[in-house]
Design a protein around this motif. Structure first.
Motif, mmCIF file in Angstrom:
data_model
loop_
_atom_site.group_PDB
_atom_site.id
_atom_site.type_symbol
_atom_site.label_atom_id
_atom_site.label_comp_id
_atom_site.label_asym_id
_atom_site.label_seq_id
_atom_site.Cartn_x
_atom_site.Cartn_y
_atom_site.Cartn_z
ATOM 1 N N ASP A 4 0.825 -1.204 0.000
ATOM 2 C CA ASP A 4 0.000 0.000 0.000
ATOM 3 C C ASP A 4 0.861 1.257 0.000
ATOM 4 O OD1 ASP A 4 -2.200 -1.558 -0.024
ATOM 5 O OD2 ASP A 4 -2.666 -1.350 2.103
ATOM 6 N N ARG A 7 2.202 1.730 -3.396
ATOM 7 C CA ARG A 7 1.130 2.229 -4.262
ATOM 8 C C ARG A 7 0.944 3.733 -4.058
ATOM 9 N NH1 ARG A 7 -4.879 0.943 -5.382
ATOM 10 N NH2 ARG A 7 -4.440 -1.231 -5.083
ATOM 11 N N ASP A 8 0.897 4.160 -2.793
ATOM 12 C CA ASP A 8 0.700 5.580 -2.506
ATOM 13 C C ASP A 8 1.832 6.426 -3.086
ATOM 14 O OD1 ASP A 8 -1.557 4.807 -1.250
ATOM 15 O OD2 ASP A 8 -0.972 5.480 0.766
ATOM 16 N N PHE A 11 1.550 6.538 -6.838
ATOM 17 C CA PHE A 11 0.384 7.301 -7.263
ATOM 18 C C PHE A 11 0.591 8.797 -7.022
ATOM 19 C CE2 PHE A 11 -3.880 9.067 -6.674
ATOM 20 C CZ PHE A 11 -4.442 8.683 -7.879
ATOM 21 N N THR A 12 1.225 9.133 -5.908
ATOM 22 C CA THR A 12 1.489 10.552 -5.628
ATOM 23 C C THR A 12 2.371 11.156 -6.729
ATOM 24 O OG1 THR A 12 1.318 10.128 -3.263
ATOM 25 C CG2 THR A 12 2.424 12.157 -3.925
ATOM 26 N N THR A 19 -1.616 16.071 -13.020
ATOM 27 C CA THR A 19 -2.672 16.991 -12.632
ATOM 28 C C THR A 19 -2.856 18.127 -13.634
ATOM 29 O OG1 THR A 19 -2.352 16.489 -10.318
ATOM 30 C CG2 THR A 19 -3.470 18.541 -10.811
ATOM 31 N N GLY A 23 -6.230 18.559 -15.430
ATOM 32 C CA GLY A 23 -6.939 19.789 -15.065
ATOM 33 C C GLY A 23 -7.304 20.609 -16.283
ATOM 34 N N ALA A 37 -12.379 20.789 -11.048
ATOM 35 C CA ALA A 37 -11.668 20.261 -9.873
ATOM 36 C C ALA A 37 -12.346 18.991 -9.363
ATOM 37 C CB ALA A 37 -11.640 21.328 -8.770
ATOM 38 N N VAL A 40 -11.565 16.138 -11.786
ATOM 39 C CA VAL A 40 -10.193 15.633 -11.667
ATOM 40 C C VAL A 40 -10.050 14.788 -10.404
ATOM 41 C CG1 VAL A 40 -7.794 16.318 -11.291
ATOM 42 C CG2 VAL A 40 -9.150 17.490 -13.021
ATOM 43 N N GLN A 41 -10.633 15.255 -9.309
ATOM 44 C CA GLN A 41 -10.494 14.485 -8.061
ATOM 45 C C GLN A 41 -11.189 13.131 -8.173
ATOM 46 O OE1 GLN A 41 -9.278 17.465 -4.651
ATOM 47 N NE2 GLN A 41 -11.340 16.673 -4.456
ATOM 48 N N LEU A 44 -9.054 10.910 -10.213
ATOM 49 C CA LEU A 44 -7.872 10.404 -9.511
ATOM 50 C C LEU A 44 -8.244 9.314 -8.512
ATOM 51 C CD1 LEU A 44 -5.892 13.745 -9.007
ATOM 52 C CD2 LEU A 44 -5.359 11.860 -10.577
ATOM 53 N N VAL A 45 -9.391 9.452 -7.858
ATOM 54 C CA VAL A 45 -9.817 8.402 -6.918
ATOM 55 C C VAL A 45 -10.031 7.087 -7.664
ATOM 56 C CG1 VAL A 45 -11.681 7.645 -5.393
ATOM 57 C CG2 VAL A 45 -10.848 9.990 -5.253
ATOM 58 N N TYR A 48 -6.774 5.638 -8.617
ATOM 59 C CA TYR A 48 -6.098 5.043 -7.455
ATOM 60 C C TYR A 48 -6.629 3.634 -7.206
ATOM 61 C CZ TYR A 48 -4.500 4.358 -2.664
ATOM 62 O OH TYR A 48 -3.921 3.844 -1.532
ATOM 63 N N VAL A 49 -7.943 3.493 -7.260
ATOM 64 C CA VAL A 49 -8.553 2.177 -7.005
ATOM 65 C C VAL A 49 -8.053 1.151 -8.018
ATOM 66 C CG1 VAL A 49 -10.736 0.908 -6.976
ATOM 67 C CG2 VAL A 49 -10.598 3.170 -5.923
#
Lengths: 167, 193
Positions: A4, A7-8, A11-12, A19, A23, A37, A40-41, A44-45, A48-49
């Motif tokens: 995890d 992954r973080d 992904f970051t 972005t 964007g 915004a 985009v969020q 990104l979620v 991430y999944v």
């Protein structure tokens, strides 16, 4: 846990790199800073999944497909409410002609039908070929070609009218 | 490529567009969604496993348990005359309906009643008692005692044939509503009265 964390971290790094592109796409598709915004969020979620399945070299294209699909879903949910273009936050210098032009373009894009807008944005913002746009949007090539031509013609006409009314 | 297309491309790609992204929100939401998805997969896996077990287990058990022998092909479903395994014929008045070894019914109206080691019944000309010895696969009656009254000759002969047939019985089978006594000379078939 270590997986995890990795992954973080990956992904970051991706978010930092992607972005700006996401964007800009979102703003051109929605014509609204807040909607962009949110889009985009949400994109990104979802990215991430799905991160375990996303190839690093295809992550941006994957996220862009999610963004476009979310834009379709959001518009359906809003029952065709058209957002009026609003310039995103950025330092604006007085007398910056390109900014004026870009804002005009954003406003005119917002007036295009959704499909034409998506095709024009993918075609000219991301420099995708018509075949690539067709694959990304899941549309027939002929539909992409006609949407691109009509969208471009509508923009040219609208810009011409604005130019004419200024004179 | 037209000049207008170049203009559109240039405008779209020019400058930075600042769309704020809350990375912490994205990561938190993403982690929560991943946890939810893992939980969903776990529950789905458990459900599928339960279904598989509920389907496969009876099949496996059926494969391990020896097959039940097929029922006998005899026209009359019977069970060997063993007190331990056969339907209990005791306490029932059985009425003779057929005699396979003779010509016709040897004793119309003849009956038989068994209770433990005693047998009794009626003939066309009176009543009788006998001792009954039963074991798995064996059924024998002996020591007949008769109480008769005067009756026509033909009935008297039929009564004697009936008692002789009972005395020759070596085995019995009891079925649903039927008692069949076997002897070398044929079967005496009784029905519940």
């Amino acid at each position: 846990m270590a997986q995890d964390s990795r992954r973080d971290a990956e992904f970051t790094a991706f978010v930092d790199a992607a972005t700006q592109s996401l964007g800009r796409t979102a703003w051109l598709l929605t014509g609204d800073r807040d909607l962009a915004a949110e889009l985009v969020q949400a994109t990104l979620v979802k990215t991430y999944v799905a991160w375990a399945r996303v190839r690093p070299d295809g992550a941006l294209a994957y996220a862009r497909r999610i963004l476009v699909n979310l834009d379709v879903d959001t518009r359906r949910a809003r029952h065709g409410t058209v957002a009026m273009a609003e310039p995103p936050d950025r330092p604006v210098e007085p007398g910056d002609g390109r900014v004026d032009e870009r804002e005009r373009l954003g406003r005119l894009l917002a007036q295009l039908p959704a499909r034409q807008r998506r095709v024009v944005v993918l075609r000219y913002l991301h420099d995708l070929s018509e075949q690539e746009v067709a694959a990304e949007l899941g549309l027939p090539l002929g539909t992409v070609k006609s949407s691109s031509a009509r969208g471009l013609a509508a923009l040219r006409s609208a810009l011409g009218q604005e130019e004419g009314s200024r004179r | 490529m037209s000049a207008f297309e170049d203009q559109v491309r240039s405008l779209m790609q020019a400058d930075r567009v600042e769309v704020p992204v809350d990375l912490e929100f994205v990561l938190d939401s993403g982690r929560e969604a991943v946890r939810g998805r893992r939980l969903g997969w776990t529950l789905a896996g458990i459900t599928v496993l339960g279904l598989v077990v509920s389907v496969v287990t009876p099949i496996l058990i059926a494969g391990m348990v020896p097959a039940v022998p097929a029922p006998a092909t005899s026209p009359v479903p019977t069970v060997a005359a063993s007190p331990a395994s056969a339907p209990d014929p005791d306490g029932i008045t059985w009425r003779l309906v057929r005699w396979t070894g003779g010509t016709g019914n040897p004793n119309p109206g003849g009956t038989l009643l068994v209770r433990g080691t005693e047998a009794s019944g009626t003939t066309a000309c009176g009543t009788f008692t006998a001792e009954l010895a039963r074991a798995p696969g064996s059924w024998r009656m002996s020591a007949f005692q008769l109480r008769t009254h005067s009756c026509p000759l033909q009935a008297d002969r039929a009564s004697s044939r009936y008692l002789e047939a009972l005395g020759a019985v070596t085995a019995a089978t009891v079925g649903a509503g039927e008692l069949r006594l076997h002897s070398a000379g044929g079967d005496l078939v009784f029905a519940r009265q």
